[in-house]
Design an enzyme around this catalytic site. Structure first.
Site, PDB file in Angstrom:
ATOM      1  CE  LYS A  13      -2.570  -0.654   3.622  1.00  0.00           C
ATOM      2  NZ  LYS A  13      -1.983  -1.932   4.044  1.00  0.00           N
ATOM      3  NE  ARG A  86      -5.293   0.958   9.212  1.00  0.00           N
ATOM      4  CZ  ARG A  86      -4.128   0.712   9.787  1.00  0.00           C
ATOM      5  NH1 ARG A  86      -4.102   0.200  10.993  1.00  0.00           N
ATOM      6  NH2 ARG A  86      -3.003   0.985   9.174  1.00  0.00           N
ATOM      7  NE  ARG A 125       7.986  -5.289   6.499  1.00  0.00           N
ATOM      8  CZ  ARG A 125       6.936  -4.492   6.673  1.00  0.00           C
ATOM      9  NH1 ARG A 125       6.508  -3.734   5.680  1.00  0.00           N
ATOM     10  NH2 ARG A 125       6.317  -4.437   7.835  1.00  0.00           N
ATOM     11  NE  ARG A 158       8.376  -2.988  11.405  1.00  0.00           N
ATOM     12  CZ  ARG A 158       7.468  -2.314  10.692  1.00  0.00           C
ATOM     13  NH1 ARG A 158       7.792  -1.170  10.124  1.00  0.00           N
ATOM     14  NH2 ARG A 158       6.253  -2.778  10.542  1.00  0.00           N
ATOM     15  NE  ARG A 169       1.232  -6.090  11.032  1.00  0.00           N
ATOM     16  CZ  ARG A 169       2.222  -5.655  10.261  1.00  0.00           C
ATOM     17  NH1 ARG A 169       3.417  -6.228  10.337  1.00  0.00           N
ATOM     18  NH2 ARG A 169       2.029  -4.658   9.423  1.00  0.00           N
TER      19      ARG A 169
END
Length: 215
Positions: A13, A86, A125, A158, A169
């Protein structure tokens, strides 16, 4: 052209919002960026948001909508929303605001990506603990494993990019965002783009759908 960009974590996004806003010459509004800006400016809205953020609570729909619509009201031109709405409740409030202000939503773009691919992308990541540079051990690996190409800092994962956290998530995404996608499919012109390919190709696909001239 006023747009909303929807998609699961890791669907690209942020990348697509930046590229499309440049192509469309429109203002990119990221909820996270708006929150940070209001907090930094020490505005009344910023103080309200910070109270929830520092306590680890979700910012209520009404407060999120208040912050974003205040930002929209100050815009002279069009917008691309990233991270808002959201929830269906936020979408309904946004719709009411747009009608009241004489504005309209032109398209909703949904970046579709399988859950397996989301997990694969996010768990790959890494970011530099020193300068913040981002890497992906699959698609954008550093020249030297575990160290940043720019500053030599240590690369870390992270906490919210571990497989366990990514799956949590995704559960939140299914619970909150999937009903939102259904809401817009019933009420707006939604374009679903396959987000599994190369970022530049996806940008061109969306731009072509929106009628933006090719580069």
């Amino acid at each position: 052209m006023n747009l909303i960009l929807l998609g699961a974590p890791g669907s690209g996004k942020g990348t697509q919002a930046k590229a499309l806003s440049q192509r469309l010459k429109t203002t990119h509004l990221s909820t996270g960026d708006v929150f940070r800006e209001e907090i930094a400016k020490k505005t009344a809205l910023g103080a309200k948001v910070q109270g929830y953020v520092t306590s680890g609570k979700l910012v209520p729909d009404a407060v999120v909508t208040e912050v974003v619509t205040a930002k929209l009201a100050a815009l002279p031109g069009s917008f691309l929303l990233d991270g808002f709405p959201r929830t269906v409740e936020q979408a309904i409030s946004l719709d009411a605001y747009l009608k009241k202000s004489g504005k309209k939503l032109d398209r909703v773009v949904y970046l579709a990506l399988s859950e397996d691919e989301v997990v694969k992308r996010l768990t790959a990541r890494r970011n530099c603990a020193s300068c913040g540079e981002l890497y992906n051990v699959v698609s954008k690996p550093p020249k030297h494993a575990q160290f940043c190409d720019k500053c030599g800092g240590k690369l870390v994962q992270r906490q919210d990019d571990t497989e366990e956290t990514v799956k949590k998530r995704l559960m939140v995404f299914r619970d909150l965002t999937e009903p939102l996608i259904a809401f817009y499919k019933a009420n707006e012109n939604v374009f679903e783009a396959d987000a599994s390919g190369v970022a530049q190709d996806i940008t061109e696909l969306i731009a072509n759908e929106l009628g933006v001239p090719a580069r």
